[in-house]
Structure formats: structure tokens, C-alpha cells
Design an enzyme around this catalytic site. Structure first.
Site, PDB file in Angstrom:
ATOM      1  N   VAL A  69       0.833  -1.203   0.000  1.00  0.00           N
ATOM      2  CA  VAL A  69       0.000   0.000   0.000  1.00  0.00           C
ATOM      3  C   VAL A  69       0.866   1.250   0.000  1.00  0.00           C
ATOM      4  CG1 VAL A  69      -1.680   1.334   1.324  1.00  0.00           C
ATOM      5  CG2 VAL A  69      -1.938  -1.138   1.106  1.00  0.00           C
ATOM      6  N   ALA A  70       1.913   1.243   0.834  1.00  0.00           N
ATOM      7  CA  ALA A  70       2.775   2.422   0.952  1.00  0.00           C
ATOM      8  C   ALA A  70       3.596   2.642  -0.303  1.00  0.00           C
ATOM      9  CB  ALA A  70       3.699   2.264   2.157  1.00  0.00           C
ATOM     10  N   ASP A 117      -1.309  37.595 -33.898  1.00  0.00           N
ATOM     11  CA  ASP A 117      -1.853  38.735 -34.625  1.00  0.00           C
ATOM     12  C   ASP A 117      -1.206  40.007 -34.076  1.00  0.00           C
ATOM     13  OD1 ASP A 117      -3.379  40.218 -36.352  1.00  0.00           O
ATOM     14  OD2 ASP A 117      -5.145  40.238 -35.064  1.00  0.00           O
ATOM     15  N   ASP A 119      -9.100  35.815 -33.596  1.00  0.00           N
ATOM     16  CA  ASP A 119     -10.288  36.446 -33.025  1.00  0.00           C
ATOM     17  C   ASP A 119     -11.531  36.228 -33.888  1.00  0.00           C
ATOM     18  OD1 ASP A 119      -9.509  38.034 -35.118  1.00  0.00           O
ATOM     19  OD2 ASP A 119      -9.321  39.887 -33.962  1.00  0.00           O
ATOM     20  N   ASP A 150     -10.660  32.788 -38.335  1.00  0.00           N
ATOM     21  CA  ASP A 150      -9.408  32.341 -37.706  1.00  0.00           C
ATOM     22  C   ASP A 150      -9.562  30.968 -37.059  1.00  0.00           C
ATOM     23  OD1 ASP A 150      -8.055  34.656 -38.387  1.00  0.00           O
ATOM     24  OD2 ASP A 150      -8.639  35.700 -36.555  1.00  0.00           O
ATOM     25  N   GLU A 205      11.188   3.218   1.388  1.00  0.00           N
ATOM     26  CA  GLU A 205      10.584   2.250   2.305  1.00  0.00           C
ATOM     27  C   GLU A 205      10.740   0.826   1.778  1.00  0.00           C
ATOM     28  OE1 GLU A 205       6.558   3.524   2.939  1.00  0.00           O
ATOM     29  OE2 GLU A 205       7.170   5.619   3.099  1.00  0.00           O
ATOM     30  N   ASN A 231       3.311   6.541   5.303  1.00  0.00           N
ATOM     31  CA  ASN A 231       2.675   6.785   4.003  1.00  0.00           C
ATOM     32  C   ASN A 231       1.624   7.890   4.108  1.00  0.00           C
ATOM     33  OD1 ASN A 231       2.073   6.052   1.193  1.00  0.00           O
ATOM     34  ND2 ASN A 231       0.141   5.304   2.028  1.00  0.00           N
ATOM     35  N   THR A 276       3.421  11.543   5.041  1.00  0.00           N
ATOM     36  CA  THR A 276       4.360  12.147   4.082  1.00  0.00           C
ATOM     37  C   THR A 276       3.771  12.298   2.683  1.00  0.00           C
ATOM     38  OG1 THR A 276       5.336   9.998   3.526  1.00  0.00           O
ATOM     39  CG2 THR A 276       6.352  11.242   5.313  1.00  0.00           C
ATOM     40  N   ASP A 277       2.873  11.413   2.280  1.00  0.00           N
ATOM     41  CA  ASP A 277       2.350  11.463   0.909  1.00  0.00           C
ATOM     42  C   ASP A 277       1.261  12.506   0.710  1.00  0.00           C
ATOM     43  OD1 ASP A 277       4.037   9.430   0.411  1.00  0.00           O
ATOM     44  OD2 ASP A 277       2.552   8.038  -0.394  1.00  0.00           O
TER      45      ASP A 277
END
Length: 971
Positions: free
Chosen positions: A298-299, A345, A706, A710, A775, A800, A803-804
């Protein structure tokens, strides 16, 4: 005229119940039923009442997914379910603390991801509102530009080629008005619309030529209409009600990151299985190994990456919007960093778009017009032309038209209407020997040549000049600035259209191919007059004679050449040049719509000075490795003069005209495109060819536009940029980005922000993968060495979580590095994770794993009795090392002092908050038990701090060393 002051009951009774038969009623009847005065529109209080009654003019979106479903969606990943199953197994085996702790962290992780995605969705929704279409509506006798969502039934709107039809409406007037209805009826060709047509009630949708419908697009001409249905009551609303919800499409970047995530899942799971088997072989507890392995899986996978990417994109786009660049399509953010050529332009983008008439040339004299800006205050200083031809008139004199400035609806004529003709300046241009002084001042209304010219300028015009309500003595233009400048010049002379009794019969709108606009009006005596304006060479080709004094004199070839020389001489002074002409008929029986046999009146030279900020933007653009190219409908000399002043071109630069483009093949154009700095006198087809030629050479092209013509070039470009002020709805719909101030500098700001956004995504991807790999490497090396697991499951999950989340998001808010616009454009399709960066990520992950392993061994030393304290130290070192490492991820090149210690306060706030949470769980008795924390740390805190700071310190020292050998860019 219908009053707006009747009672509410009367209003309710007048609106018909049969809402499908508006096409069977006359325009007058429809206005009466809605109690709308087509000359005044609705009053503000009536608009409010009707908005309350009918609701907003918008299609109701399908019900969004319930919040509880969005929250549950955070737990759909396979690894999350594996972790939940592992927690359940732990509970069944009596490890209730692990079960509760793991499930709590899983829930917290899901809630944080849910909140990030919700915030990102709201940010994107706010950006979408900013790009909502506008409409020109008549209220209280004045034209206003309002969001289309604010329109109500009974509103009178004005439309022209390129506008989206904002609601279902009955036509009031139509001049050569055509609508592209393919989106609604399937009809591939534009449909000609007629306001006077009455149709049977059972007429099919495709045959209702007097009606306009939401979702269709005006392709040509001009019209006014009264709205009959809004929102879900429109024909498009009925269709929308049958549709279900649509899923949001991911950007290429998000798809690539999702694919990267899948690869990481496979790689990490393989490594986790190896770690599990190695630890099992050394006699580890099976349940503990299962929990640790699943937690590590998971981490190792950055499941929060998609949410952080979306949030970073949304916040970055909001920063762009604050700098007047509104990005409509998320993939454009990636492309912005790769742009190598910007085709821009001239008028309004590189120049101020504040036109002022400076010179007027008629058959006998040249006039200097004083005054600046849009204030109708100034004089006309006359100078006789010593070289004026003396041909005798060949036609009998006729009365000149006596018209004056209009307050009609705004126009969005293309800037190319004001372009002078091709030719170079000639020595035979009007003499400048005579001096100009106050004694030269003339009364324009009394001059037999100047007066009809200014009348034509005002009559062939759709701009409105008025005082600002908020600022006294401040005038502004509603409509095209070129037409506004002509209107101001006419107002300086005292011309007034409101009192002449003329009525407009027909208008031939400007077309970039014809480069001409004409308005046909009926005088009080029944005679007809056409006024025309356009490019000098075009107007001359349509003219048979010239106004001189009170007479009309047939034009000779010599005189035509002299006029073109005068036009070229004005253009060489960076003046935009327009020619004006007229034609009269005794009555309406003549073919008054034909632009033939005109009487040439004279030339008007207008100045549109370069924007001061455009000079700096061009320099910044060139330093960034991006080549600016000017593509304009103006005269080559006018375009080159402005381009040289902005340093887009120099004296040796090549200018290519539309005629030259017509004479070469696409292959030849591709070969020559690298050397051309200015394309002048070009059409919409020419712009498209230039874009394709540059793309064929491997360039990533940004193209501004414009007008409706164009749109093909804007759509073909890698980054299509529409003008937010003067741009048509069609061009905006075809574009990837809208400039809200029509300013070239805003394009460069957008490129800078785009580069910064992509760089920030790389930074937090680098951060997440480095931390996660640290890790995995920590656990893998420990298993290979035969050591016990340095971290338990709950500790891995906590690291996890802490820090994530916040640090990664804060890295996405990092300001752009100072030298980001001194670097070359990023290669198209460059991955967020290049091979070089991947190696650096592994190096940084190994560095953090090494110091963490060192801390574990210093405490453990092979003594099983020290395992709890060793894991506590490892837990702290790993968490703090990753948090401190976020500082090093701010740049791979610049050191922290160079970036500014507090230039990203969000990052330091995130690190402080996460570090505080880490310290709290390590000192609070209850959490110590949950996370397996040893409660007798003393000197170990110094060890934790020293080792945690080691990776970021080494990284910063490496940057300092690398900077010594890196050449410094020249600013």
C-alpha cells in the site's frame, strides 16, 4: 411601442401557451406578447422578475454522483482491499489494536483523498464559469455585454458571424445572416435566415428560417432577435434532458500517470512477495509478515497521485486565470511547456488596440487630427497637397451625403479591415513642406471633402463611444476599436447620426476575404446611399470616381497610383490605413446592395502603438527558445515597422505577403517558414497554411485568432489561443486557451505557468516515488541481510499517510523557478518520469533507505531485546527524512537559498504540520502503544535529527557543486 410597465397579471396572460409556434408569428407580434420594446429592450427590474420566473439560461446538468459514492470510490483499489482483509484477519486472530489502527489509517487516507478531489472539482468548476459565453443584449436602450446565462425571455440580442446563439429566439432583423445548424438539425450547409418570413405552425425545425436556436452558430452576417425560450425550455434543452451523465475525460498526463501506477503496482508486489518470503525463511511470524507485506504494498504505490495531479492542475489554471490566460482544456497545460513558435496577430495583441485617427488624406488636402484616446475632442489641421492632380471633373457634381456617428451595436470587424494596400513608399507621396499650425485649423463640417469622409466613417460603423459611468471624463468604445477610432474622429467634427432621419436598410458585414464593409441607408427624401470602408486597394478596385470638392471626378490610372503611394507612405509610418467611399441612387429600385461604381472619398491613417509590456514579453519569449511570428492582415510595411519596434524582426528579416503565399506550394512554404518573421496581408486560409507548415517542421505551434475565419488555424495549432475581448464565440470554442486581455504578454505568462505546472508535477512525483522506494528498499535490504523487519505494518501505513499527503500537495504549489523561461522548450511527449529522473529517484530513495538502515543498526546491533527501540528510531528517521527531503525536491538545480527560504510557505506549513503529528504519536502514551513506540528515547533524538537531515543536506551540497560546472544563462 410597447410599455414595460404593465402589471404582472397582464404579462402572464400575454405570453402564449403554445411554445412551438413562434415561427408563425411576426416579429412585432412576438415583441408585443413579451411586452418588449425592440428599440429599448427590457428594464433591469423586469429582467430580475423574469429571471426569477424562468430561471437561469443554462442547461441543467445531470445529477452529480452522491458524496457517499465519491467517498467509497477512494477504497476501490485492490491494495486497499487487501489491506482491509489483512486487518480483518488480524482481528480474528485477536490483534485488535492492529486491526483498529490499520482501518483508521485506511479511512483517514480515503477521507484525505476525497477532500483533495472535491477541492479540485470545485476549482475546475470555477474556471469553467469564467469561460462561460457572453451575449450582446439591449436593455434600457443601451447595448450591454452580459453572461449568456443571465438572458431571459423577451431580451433583445444582437448577433454577428462567429457568435454562438445563446437561446431560442425570433429574428427581428437579418443582414446576410447565416446560421450553422448541423448540431441541431443535421443540415451540413449554413442556413440563410430571414426576419420577415411567416411560416405555418407545423413547419419543421429545419425549415424555420425566421428562428434561431441555442447551440447553433452564426456563420456570417448580422442580426437582432428577441429571445422566446431559455435554458431547458429550448430545443437543445429538450434534447439534453434525454441524455445521461458523462464521465470526465482524463488528460494524456493523467492517463500516463495511471499507467505508471499500474506498472509500479506490479513491480512493488513482486518485491513485497520477495520480502515476505525472505522474512518467512528467517522465522518471522506469518501474521506479522502478512500485515507488513500488505502495508508495504500500500505504501509503495502512490495512490494519492491522481488527486494531487488534478489539484495541481486546477490550482495552476487558477494562477493562469489571474494572469489573464484562461485555459479551457487541461491537456493544453502539458503542451504549453513545449511551444517553440507563437504565431500572433498584431492588432490588440502586440499593440494596445487603442486606435486613434492621426492622418486623413482627401483629393485636395491632408489633415492632421489632434487629440488622443477616445475622447471626442480635437481639431483638424489642413495642409494643401502641392502635387494634387488637376484633372477636370468628368461627372457632374452631386450632393454629398450628410450622415453622422451612430450608436448602433458593437462590431467585431477583423483588424484587417484597416490594413493598407501593398506597395512601398514612394517619393511622389504627398508633400510635407507646408507647416501645420493653429491657423490651419478647419471646420470639418464646412469642408466639401472632409465632411463626406467623416460621415461615411460614422455611417459605416457599428461601434458606440460613450462616457464611462464610473469614471468622469473617461470615454470608452463598445465594439471594434478601429470603428471606435473612426467614430471618435466623426464626433470631433460634430457629425451626429441621431438627427438626420436616415434608416438603415441593409448591411454587408465585413469579410476577411473581401476586406470590405458596407451599409445601405435610406434618406428622408427616399434616395439611397451606400457607405463603404475597407482596404485601400479593394475600395479603389470598386471605385469608378473620386470626390474632389463638390464634384465627382472619374479616377484615372495615374490617380489610382498616387492614392496607393499615399497609402503606402502612411503605412511606412506604422499607421493602419482605411479607405472610404460612397454611392448614391435616386430610389430603392436600383440594386443598392452591389458594391460597385463607388465614389472614392479618401484615406484614413490610424495609429495603434505597441504595448510596452509586449517588448519585454517578446524578449522573454526569445530567451525561452520560442520564436515569435507576426501574422496579420495589415500592410507589409505597417506590420514590419511594428515587428521591428518589438524586436520580432530586424532590418534583414523577411516579410511574406498573402500574394507570395498564393504563389508557392506547401512544401516550399515549409522550407521558407523558418526564415519568415512577418506574414502580412494574409487571409484565414493563409494562416492555416502557415500553422501546418511550421508543424511539418517539427515545431509546437501556438496560434492566436479572433474572427470566425481564424477558427480553422486556431483549431489546427497545438495551442489555439482566442481573444477574450474581441474574439468570436466560434474562435473561443475552437481554442485551447482564451486571453482575457488580448495581450501577447499574457501568452508568455501562460507558457511560464504551464512550464511551472509541469515542473511541479515532476517534483511531487519525484518526491512520492523517492519516499516510497526508500521504504521498499529499507525492507528489502533488511530482508536480504537477514535482519528483522525495521518497521511494523502500522508504522509503514502512518509514514505513508503523513508524508504522501500535505507535502506532496504543497510541492504542487511551488512557484516557478526563476530561470524556467531561460530553458529551452520541453520536448513534445516528454514523460514526467524520464530515465534520467528515474535514476535520480532510485538514488534519492537509496540514500534515505541507507540512513534509516544505519539508524536501525546503531540501536539494534543484533540484539533482539533492542528491536522495539530500534524500530522506534527507524520509524522516526524514515518519517522525518522524507519530510525534510521535500525541501530538496523543490528543484533539482537550485539550492534552497537560491529559491528563497520561505518562497513556498505552503511547503513549510505542510512539513511543520506533518512533523508535529509525527512527534505527537511518539510522545502520547496511548499512541505509543498503538504504534509500538519505545517510551525511553533520550540521546536517540539527536541521532534521529542528524540522520534525518543527512539526505537533504547531501542533495543540497551536490546542487552547489553542480552549479559550479553549469554555464549560467544570460538574462
Amino acid at each position: 411601442m410597447v410599455s414595460n410597465s404593465k402589471t404582472t397579471d397582464a404579462r402572464e396572460q400575454q405570453v402564449p401557451e403554445d411554445k412551438s409556434a413562434w415561427h408563425s408569428l411576426s416579429a412585432t407580434s412576438v415583441c408585443e406578447k413579451f411586452l418588449t420594446d425592440p428599440q429599448q429592450g427590457l428594464e433591469p427590474q423586469e429582467v430580475v422578475r423574469r429571471r426569477d420566473k424562468y430561471g437561469a439560461n443554462e442547461l441543467t446538468e445531470a445529477a452529480s454522483e452522491p458524496l457517499w459514492k465519491k467517498l467509497l470510490a477512494q477504497f476501490r483499489d485492490l491494495v486497499i482491499w487487501i489491506l482491509i482483509v489483512a486487518a480483518v484477519i488480524a482481528g480474528l486472530m485477536g490483534e485488535w489494536v492492529d486491526t483498529v489502527a490499520i482501518l483508521t489509517i485506511v479511512v483517514l487516507n480515503g477521507v484525505i483523498g476525497f477532500m483533495q478531489e472535491e477541492r479540485a472539482e470545485k476549482a475546475l468548476a470555477s474556471l469553467q464559469k469564467m469561460s462561460s459565453p457572453m451575449a450582446k443584449v439591449l436593455r434600457s436602450g443601451t447595448i450591454h455585454s452580459v453572461p449568456a446565462v443571465d438572458l431571459v425571455p423577451g431580451d433583445c440580442i444582437q448577433l454577428e458571424g462567429g457568435d454562438n446563439i445563446p437561446a431560442d429566439a425570433r429574428l427581428l432583423t437579418a443582414f446576410s445572416f447565416q446560421v450553422q445548424e448541423a448540431a441541431l438539425t443535421g443540415e451540413s450547409l449554413p442556413v440563410e435566415k430571414q426576419s420577415q418570413t411567416l411560416l405555418p405552425e407545423n413547419a419543421s425545425l429545419g425549415d424555420r428560417s425566421n428562428m434561431l436556436y441555442m447551440g447553433t452558430v452564426a456563420s456570417a452576417g448580422k442580426a437582432s432577435a428577441v429571445i422566446v425560450e431559455t435554458g431547458m425550455q429550448t430545443e437543445l434543452g429538450h434534447i439534453a434532458s434525454l441524455l445521461g451523465p458523462s464521465e470526465r475525460e482524463l488528460t494524456p498526463l493523467q492517463r500516463r500517470l495511471a499507467e505508471l501506477g499500474k506498472v509500479l503496482v506490479v513491480v512493488c508486489l513482486c518485491i513485497v512477495v520477495i520480502i515476505f518470503l525472505l522474512q518467512l525463511m528467517r522465522g518471522g511470524n506469518i501474521l506479522e509478515m502478512v500485515l507488513v507485506s500488505v502495508s508495504l504494498a500500500v505504501a509503495a504505490v502512490p495512490e494519492g497521485l491522481p488527486a494531487v495531479v488534478t489539484m495541481t492542475l486546477a490550482l495552476g489554471l487558477q494562477r493562469m486565470a489571474k494572469r489573464n490566460a484562461l485555459v479551457r482544456k487541461l491537456p493544453s497545460v502539458e503542451t504549453l511547456g513545449s511551444v517553440t513558435v507563437i504565431c500572433s496577430d498584431k492588432t490588440g495583441t502586440l499593440t494596445r488596440n487603442e486606435m486613434t485617427v492621426r492622418e486623413i488624406v482627401t483629393a485636395s488636402a491632408r489633415f492632421q487630427v489632434t487629440g488622443s484616446g477616445y475622447a471626442p475632442q480635437g481639431e483638424f489641421l489642413r495642409r494643401e497637397l502641392s502635387d494634387s492632380p488637376t484633372d477636370s471633373p468628368t461627372d457632374s457634381p452631386t450632393d454629398s451625403p450628410t450622415d453622422s456617428p451612430s450608436t448602433d451595436s458593437p462590431s467585431t470587424d477583423s483588424p484587417s479591415t484597416g490594413s493598407p494596400s501593398s506597395s512601398s513608399p514612394s517619393s511622389s507621396s504627398p508633400s510635407s513642406s507646408a507647416s501645420l499650425s493653429a491657423e490651419n485649423s478647419v471646420q470639418a463640417m464646412e469642408d466639401s471633402e472632409l465632411h463626406p469622409l467623416l460621415v461615411a466613417a460614422a455611417r459605416c460603423n457599428n461601434a458606440t463611444v460613450r462616457l464611462r459611468e464610473s469614471t468622469p471624463d473617461s470615454w470608452h468604445v463598445i465594439g471594434d476599436p478601429t470603428e471606435g477610432a473612426l467614430m471618435v474622429a466623426a464626433m470631433k467634427a460634430g457629425v451626429n447620426l441621431k438627427e438626420d432621419g436616415y434608416s438603415v436598410l441593409f448591411e454587408i458585414p465585413f469579410d476577411s476575404e473581401r476586406k470590405t464593409m458596407s451599409v445601405v441607408a435610406c434618406r428622408p427624401d427616399g434616395s439611397i446611399v451606400m457607405h463603404s470602408k475597407g482596404a485601400p486597394e479593394v475600395i479603389l478596385s470598386l471605385s469608378l470616381s473620386e470626390r474632389r470638392g463638390d464634384a465627382e471626378v472619374r479616377l484615372t490610372d495615374e490617380r489610382r497610383q498616387q492614392i496607393m503611394q499615399a497609402s503606402s507612405q502612411l503605412a511606412s509610418q506604422a499607421l493602419r490605413v482605411l479607405a472610404l467611399a460612397y454611392r448614391t441612387a435616386e430610389d430603392n429600385s436600383a440594386d443598392h446592395k452591389a458594391e460597385v461604381d463607388l465614389v472614392f472619398i479618401g484615406l484614413v491613417g490610424m495609429i495603434d502603438p505597441p504595448r510596452d509590456e509586449a517588448r519585454d514579453a517578446v524578449q522573454k519569449c526569445q530567451l525561452a527558445g520560442i520564436r515569435p511570428v507576426m501574422i496579420t492582415g495589415d500592410h507589409p510595411e505597417t506590420a514590419l515597422a511594428i515587428a521591428q519596434e518589438l524586436h520580432i524582426a530586424d532590418a534583414t528579416s523577411r516579410v511574406m505577403s498573402g500574394q507570395e503565399l498564393d504563389a508557392i506550394s506547401d512544401e516550399q512554404l515549409a522550407e521558407q517558414a523558418e526564415a519568415v518573421a512577418v506574414y502580412a496581408r494574409v487571409s484565414a486560409e493563409h494562416k492555416l497554411r502557415v500553422v501546418r507548415a511550421l508543424k511539418s517542421r517539427g515545431h509546437v505551434v501556438a496560434m492566436t485568432g479572433d474572427g470566425v475565419n481564424d477558427a480553422p488555424a486556431v483549431k489546427a495549432a497545438d495551442i489555439g489561443i482566442a481573444m477574450g475581448v474581441t474574439g468570436t464565440d466560434v474562435t473561443k470554442e475552437a481554442s485551447d486557451m482564451i486571453l482575457m486581455d488580448d495581450n501577447f504578454a499574457s501568452i508568455i505568462n501562460a507558457v511560464e505557468e504551464g512550464r511551472g505546472i509541469f515542473a511541479n508535477i515532476q517534483k511531487f512525483v519525484h518526491f512520492l516515488l523517492s519516499c516510497n522506494s526508500s521504504e521498499v528498499l529499507l525492507m528489502f535490504i533488511a530482508a536480504v541481510l537477514g535482519w528483522p523487519v525495521p518497521l511494523i505494518a502500522i508504522q509503514i501505513l502512518w509514514i505513508n499517510l503523513v508524508t504522501d499527503g500535505l507535502p506532496a500537495l504543497a510541492l504542487g504549489m511551488e512557484p516557478s523557478e526563476r530561470d524556467i523561461m531561460l530553458r529551452p522548450p520541453r520536448a513534445p511527449g516528454e514523460s514526467v518520469l524520464t530515465k534520467e529522473r528515474g535514476l535520480v529517484i532510485l538514488y534519492h530513495g537509496l540514500l534515505m533507505a541507507a540512513v534509516t538502515l544505519l539508524g536501525f543498526w546503531i540501536i539494534y546491533r543484533g540484539d533482539e531485546s533492542n528491536i522495539a527501540r530500534a524500530r522506534t528510531v527507524t520509524f522516526a528517521i524514515s518519517a522525518f527524512a522524507q519530510l525534510f527531503f521535500a525541501v530538496g525536491c523543490r528543484s533539482l538545480r537550485s539550492t534552497m537559498p537560491e529559491l528563497g527560504l520561505f518562497s513556498n510557505p505552503w511547503l513549510f506549513a505542510a512539513i511543520s504540520a506533518s512533523a508535529t503529528m509525527q512527534v505527537m504519536i511518539m510522545v502520547i502514551p496511548f499512541t505509543q502503544k498503538v504504534f509500538g513506540i519505545s517510551d525511553h528515547l533520550t540521546w536517540e533524538w539527536l541521532l534521529i535529527l542528524a540522520l534525518a537531515l543527512t539526505p537533504v543536506t547531501l542533495i543540497e551540497l551536490f546542487k552547489i557543486g553542480a552549479a559550479r560546472f553549469r554555464p549560467q544563462p544570460v538574462a
